[in-house]
Design a protein around this motif. Structure first.
Motif, PDB file in Angstrom:
ATOM      1  N   ALA A  93      89.548  26.927  62.894  1.00 30.46           N
ATOM      2  CA  ALA A  93      89.632  28.364  62.615  1.00 30.46           C
ATOM      3  C   ALA A  93      88.845  29.133  63.672  1.00 30.46           C
ATOM      4  N   GLY A  94      89.389  30.260  64.082  1.00 31.31           N
ATOM      5  CA  GLY A  94      88.697  31.111  65.035  1.00 31.31           C
ATOM      6  C   GLY A  94      88.963  30.768  66.489  1.00 31.31           C
ATOM      7  N   THR A  95      89.776  29.749  66.753  1.00 29.47           N
ATOM      8  CA  THR A  95      90.102  29.426  68.139  1.00 29.47           C
ATOM      9  C   THR A  95      91.501  29.926  68.455  1.00 29.47           C
ATOM     10  N   MET A 100      94.623  25.893  72.193  1.00 25.29           N
ATOM     11  CA  MET A 100      94.245  24.625  71.572  1.00 25.29           C
ATOM     12  C   MET A 100      95.454  23.690  71.502  1.00 25.29           C
ATOM     13  N   GLY A 101      96.614  24.205  71.125  1.00 25.95           N
ATOM     14  CA  GLY A 101      97.825  23.397  71.078  1.00 25.95           C
ATOM     15  C   GLY A 101      98.191  22.868  72.452  1.00 25.95           C
ATOM     16  N   MET A 102      98.048  23.696  73.468  1.00 28.27           N
ATOM     17  CA  MET A 102      98.332  23.255  74.837  1.00 28.27           C
ATOM     18  C   MET A 102      97.343  22.170  75.265  1.00 28.27           C
TER      19      MET A 102
END
Length: 159
Positions: A93-95, A100-102
């Motif tokens: 949460a918060g990112t 992040m997925g990449m």
């Protein structure tokens, strides 16, 4: 894999979860592609009276090899399900979900490349046997049958 990771991070999981039709279209496209690949392999392996030199697949261009891998992974529902399930759960949460997925996808791609290099060197060691016309023909038949089976299983499974 990277395409699926970015798509999952960008919200494809929400779209596929909300749209049964979108999920079914993706599933059937993947199933049809698997059946096509399997049928193609079996057809090639059963062609009669070809010289051994022509039975061994000729190397493809780098572009064609890349495109085949890209289409295979984009239409692979299991890769999609993995990313759509994993990426949102692994994003704190918060990112920034997209970054992040990449990042997670990039790590997975890097690990897969390491594994692929190990496989390439293993195949080089067993190259003479694996390159024989008889081995290629039987591997194509077995792999083609498995791909058709996977494609039919995907097509006939209930979501």
């Amino acid at each position: 894999m990277f395409v699926w990771g970015v798509a999952a991070a960008a919200g494809a999981s929400a779209i596929l979860a909300a749209s049964k039709l979108a999920y079914q279209v993706l599933t059937y496209a993947g199933a049809a592609y698997l059946v096509f690949l399997g049928g193609q392999m079996i057809y090639r392996s059963l062609q009669k009276k070809r010289s051994p030199a022509t039975r061994i697949p000729m190397p493809q261009s780098s572009y064609r090899t890349y495109l085949t891998g890209l289409v295979t992974n984009v239409l692979n529902p299991k890769i999609g399900v993995f990313y759509i399930a994993a990426i949102p759960q692994l994003t704190p949460a918060g990112t920034n979900a997209l970054l992040m997925g990449m990042g997670l996808s990039a790590v997975h791609v890097a690990l897969t490349l390491v594994w692929a290099v190990a496989l390439v060197y293993g195949v080089r060691i067993a190259g003479r046997w694996l390159g024989s016309a008889k081995s290629v023909s039987w591997m194509d038949r077995i792999t083609g049958t498995v791909l058709i089976g996977f494609g039919l299983k995907v097509a006939l499974s209930r979501p």
